[in-house]
Design a protein around this motif. Structure first.
Motif: not given
Length: 245
Positions: A129-134, A164-176
């Motif tokens: 769980f990362l708070n930055f974009t890899l 890798v879960i990017d906590l700074s980009r929850i806006d990019l979460a898919t329907e899945e």
């Protein structure tokens, strides 16, 4: 037990002093709440929780103060089907996550004893769980990496994966992602106020357990000291990395 001036969770207001993104808080809550740990893993791996059992294989004493440099960051878990999971909360970009996650996953995959067959090696999943974009040129909320043939895209093995879960980009979460509730876990981890925490955990008993544990932690003087120690370590790591970047 000494208490700080934190209201009851159901009526608490304002900023949460130590949230889930503090890696001490993250480890403590997952290590002490088996249901929360199981639900989180099942969400990430798209598993039904029925019949799943989880065991932390590297537990540490969480009720005492500790030296920041001695803190074990990752939480290693074995499922009752033998699968090995490694979870970590990482707020600071130290520019080494690909190598670090491969190292953790490889360490777990090297599991066979002398005389055992390679075919019997259990699957390994690294979850960060990362708070930055890899990778800034290709941001993703939930990315899955596996070994495959670069020409044909044929999967080499299903037994080794890095999530890798990017906590700074929850806006990019898919329907899945939303179907399996992964975005909701991410929002839970990122929550900064008690009011938002109640909204996110509403009608979810397991997440409410996590929230209650967070309240208890914020009410305990020793736990707060440990969380602050980790927060200080993260702050200085951020300063160091920004200087060297």
């Amino acid at each position: 037990m000494e208490k700080s001036n934190v209201p009851d969770f159901e009526t608490a207001t304002g900023t949460i002093d130590y949230g889930f993104t503090n890696d001490y808080v993250f480890r403590k809550i997952l290590q002490e709440n088996n249901d929360v740990l199981k639900a989180l893993i099942c969400s990430i791996l798209h598993m039904k929780p029925d019949g799943v059992e989880v065991t932390v294989t590297n537990p540490i004493s969480l009720g005492e103060t500790f030296s920041a440099k001695d803190f074990i960051l990752d939480v290693r878990v074995v499922l009752n089907d033998g699968r090995l999971i490694d979870l970590e909360m990482q707020m600071t970009n130290e520019y080494n996550w690909p190598d670090r996650s491969i190292s953790y996953a490889s360490r777990n995959f090297d599991q066979l004893k002398r005389g055992e067959y390679y075919i019997d090696a259990k699957p390994v999943h690294s979850i960060g769980f990362l708070n930055f974009t890899l990778f800034e040129d290709n941001p993703e909320f939930n990315a899955l990496y596996q070994l495959l043939n670069v020409k044909t895209k044929r999967l080499y093995s299903e037994k080794f994966s890095i999530h890798v879960i990017d906590l700074s980009r929850i806006d990019l979460a898919t329907e899945e992602d939303r179907h399996y509730g992964i975005d909701r876990w991410a929002k839970l981890f990122k929550t900064k106020t008690w009011e938002d925490l109640r909204m996110i955990t509403k009608n979810n008993e397991t997440m409410q357990k996590a929230a209650d544990s967070l309240y208890q932690l914020n009410s305990d003087a020793v736990a707060r000291q440990c969380a602050q120690s980790r927060a200080d370590a993260t702050y200085w790591e951020t300063i160091k990395n920004n200087v060297s970047a």
